[in-house]
Design a protein around this motif. Structure first.
Motif, short mmCIF file in Angstrom:
data_model
loop_
_atom_site.label_atom_id
_atom_site.label_comp_id
_atom_site.label_asym_id
_atom_site.label_seq_id
_atom_site.Cartn_x
_atom_site.Cartn_y
_atom_site.Cartn_z
N LEU A 292 11.13 9.94 -4.29
CA LEU A 292 10.11 10.04 -3.26
C LEU A 292 10.19 8.80 -2.36
CD1 LEU A 292 6.93 11.19 -5.25
CD2 LEU A 292 8.65 12.61 -4.12
N GLY A 293 9.93 9.02 -1.09
CA GLY A 293 9.92 7.89 -0.16
C GLY A 293 9.32 8.32 1.16
N THR A 294 9.15 7.37 2.05
CA THR A 294 8.67 7.69 3.38
C THR A 294 9.66 8.62 4.07
OG1 THR A 294 9.57 5.52 4.00
CG2 THR A 294 7.20 5.69 3.78
N SER A 295 9.13 9.52 4.89
CA SER A 295 9.94 10.61 5.43
C SER A 295 10.86 10.21 6.57
CB SER A 295 9.01 11.75 5.90
OG SER A 295 8.10 11.28 6.88
N ALA A 296 10.71 9.01 7.12
CA ALA A 296 11.55 8.58 8.24
C ALA A 296 12.93 8.19 7.70
CB ALA A 296 10.91 7.41 8.97
N VAL A 297 13.85 9.15 7.70
CA VAL A 297 15.16 8.93 7.08
C VAL A 297 15.99 7.91 7.83
CG1 VAL A 297 15.23 11.21 6.01
CG2 VAL A 297 16.09 10.92 8.33
N ALA A 298 15.70 7.66 9.10
CA ALA A 298 16.47 6.67 9.86
C ALA A 298 16.25 5.26 9.32
CB ALA A 298 16.09 6.73 11.34
N GLU A 299 15.17 5.06 8.59
CA GLU A 299 14.85 3.74 8.05
C GLU A 299 15.51 3.50 6.69
OE1 GLU A 299 10.65 3.73 7.94
OE2 GLU A 299 10.40 3.93 10.11
N ASN B 111 11.33 5.34 -4.09
CA ASN B 111 11.45 5.07 -5.52
C ASN B 111 11.93 6.33 -6.23
OD1 ASN B 111 11.37 3.61 -7.86
ND2 ASN B 111 9.14 3.54 -8.04
N ASN B 112 12.66 6.12 -7.31
CA ASN B 112 13.18 7.22 -8.12
C ASN B 112 12.38 7.34 -9.41
OD1 ASN B 112 15.47 7.96 -10.46
ND2 ASN B 112 15.49 9.27 -8.65
N PHE B 113 12.12 8.58 -9.83
CA PHE B 113 11.36 8.84 -11.05
C PHE B 113 12.20 9.72 -11.97
CE2 PHE B 113 8.56 8.14 -7.50
CZ PHE B 113 7.60 7.26 -7.99
N GLU B 114 12.32 9.31 -13.20
CA GLU B 114 13.10 10.06 -14.19
C GLU B 114 12.26 10.29 -15.43
OE1 GLU B 114 16.79 8.22 -15.11
OE2 GLU B 114 17.69 8.62 -13.15
N MET B 115 12.45 11.43 -16.06
CA MET B 115 11.73 11.73 -17.29
C MET B 115 12.48 12.79 -18.09
SD MET B 115 8.57 13.91 -15.65
CE MET B 115 8.90 15.12 -14.36
N ILE B 116 12.22 12.80 -19.37
CA ILE B 116 12.70 13.86 -20.25
C ILE B 116 11.52 14.75 -20.59
CG2 ILE B 116 13.72 14.43 -22.49
CD1 ILE B 116 15.69 13.14 -20.61
N VAL B 117 11.65 16.05 -20.29
CA VAL B 117 10.56 16.99 -20.53
C VAL B 117 11.03 18.04 -21.54
CG1 VAL B 117 9.54 16.64 -18.26
CG2 VAL B 117 11.25 18.42 -18.58
N THR C 41 0.83 -1.21 0.00
CA THR C 41 0.00 0.00 0.00
C THR C 41 0.86 1.26 0.00
OG1 THR C 41 -1.78 -1.15 1.18
CG2 THR C 41 -1.79 1.27 1.24
N VAL C 42 1.92 1.25 0.83
CA VAL C 42 2.81 2.42 0.88
C VAL C 42 3.53 2.60 -0.45
CG1 VAL C 42 4.81 3.43 2.02
CG2 VAL C 42 3.11 2.20 3.37
N MET C 43 4.02 1.50 -1.03
CA MET C 43 4.71 1.61 -2.32
C MET C 43 3.75 2.08 -3.41
SD MET C 43 7.43 1.52 -4.04
CE MET C 43 8.62 0.69 -2.97
N LYS C 44 2.51 1.63 -3.35
CA LYS C 44 1.51 2.10 -4.32
C LYS C 44 1.30 3.60 -4.19
CE LYS C 44 -3.34 1.46 -5.66
NZ LYS C 44 -4.60 0.73 -5.36
N THR C 45 1.25 4.11 -2.95
CA THR C 45 1.09 5.54 -2.72
C THR C 45 2.27 6.32 -3.28
OG1 THR C 45 -0.20 5.11 -0.72
CG2 THR C 45 0.74 7.31 -0.97
N VAL C 46 3.49 5.81 -3.04
CA VAL C 46 4.69 6.46 -3.57
C VAL C 46 4.64 6.52 -5.10
CG1 VAL C 46 7.19 6.24 -3.85
CG2 VAL C 46 6.15 5.89 -1.60
N ASN C 47 4.30 5.42 -5.74
CA ASN C 47 4.28 5.37 -7.20
C ASN C 47 3.18 6.25 -7.78
OD1 ASN C 47 6.44 3.58 -7.32
ND2 ASN C 47 5.12 1.78 -7.25
N GLN C 48 2.00 6.25 -7.15
CA GLN C 48 0.92 7.12 -7.63
C GLN C 48 1.30 8.59 -7.49
OE1 GLN C 48 -2.52 5.78 -5.39
NE2 GLN C 48 -3.19 4.43 -7.04
N SER C 49 1.91 8.95 -6.37
CA SER C 49 2.34 10.33 -6.16
C SER C 49 3.39 10.71 -7.20
CB SER C 49 2.91 10.50 -4.75
OG SER C 49 1.93 10.23 -3.76
N GLY C 50 4.33 9.80 -7.46
CA GLY C 50 5.37 10.08 -8.45
C GLY C 50 4.81 10.31 -9.84
#
Length: 236
Positions: free
Chosen positions: A197-204, A226-232, A44-53
């Protein structure tokens, strides 16, 4: 003569074995359910990250397309980073009509820095996570005595990532880069944009990845990045 009917039923040993078997079965089911719940939470968290990205990528792509390379501040490498005490606290990109501002995950993960630390972009007293700003004169990328505007009027702000409040964990920006990949002095240009983009708890996290389960600070249930790359393209 009448024969005595044999007694029917289970012996004590049989009952104990049956109870032991049922206990092991229930324990196995419980362990499977717990593990399935952990996998579901992580998914669920990974899905949220990918949708936000994907959503953020679409918005950025449209704004670049409506912009001209000649209007983008620091056109070759437009990302401006604000540092404090040797660490990057926030960043911004100004496209001429709209600007993007964000606070780094390491800044908003720290409650003291998020609430009162310098180098953090805020709106209405609250630290911004990632936002699109109406900024027709690109004023957010114009420094005065080496300082950039750090307080933005709420009516100009469109939040692309939910601001963090209290001690909760949210999706945050861990890295953001942009660079022109075509020649200069041309209003039409191609840019490579990359953000993490990722969860904000950097200690993890470690090296832009979730720490392995054997690490004491790992959080298999909710850590995701997750990392997102694009050519715009700009439209000139």
């Amino acid at each position: 003569m009448h024969q005595r009917r044999a007694n029917s039923g289970f012996t004590l040993v049989e009952l104990m074995l049956a109870m032991a078997f049922v206990s092991v079965l229930l324990l196995s089911v419980a362990m499977v359910a717990v593990q399935a719940g952990k996998i579901y939470n992580r998914g669920t968290v990974m899905k949220t990250v990918n949708q936000s990205g994907r959503t953020i990528s679409d918005v950025i792509r449209r704004d670049f397309l409506q912009s001209s390379a000649t209007k983008i501040v620091n056109s070759a490498n437009p990302v401006i980073l604000v540092r404090e005490s040797g660490s990057v606290r926030s960043g911004r990109v100004c496209l001429g009509q709209y600007s993007y501002v964000w606070n780094m995950a390491s800044a908003i993960d720290d409650p003291v820095i998020r609430r009162s630390g310098s180098g953090v972009v805020r709106s209405n007293g609250q630290a911004i996570n990632l936002a699109r700003i109406l900024d027709e004169d690109a004023a957010l990328c114009q420094s005065t005595s080496g300082s950039y505007p750090m307080d933005i009027e709420p009516e100009r702000v469109t939040h692309l990532l939910r601001p963090i409040d209290g001690t909760d964990v949210a999706i945050a920006v861990h890295d953001f880069t942009a660079s022109r990949v075509t020649s200069a002095n041309n209003s039409e240009a191609l840019y490579k944009v990359s953000f993490t983009l990722g969860t904000s708890a950097v200690a993890e996290l470690q090296d832009m990845a979730c720490k392995p389960p054997e690490d004491n600070e790992a959080n298999f249930n909710f850590c995701a990045i997750n990392n997102f790359e694009m050519i715009v393209r700009t439209n000139g």
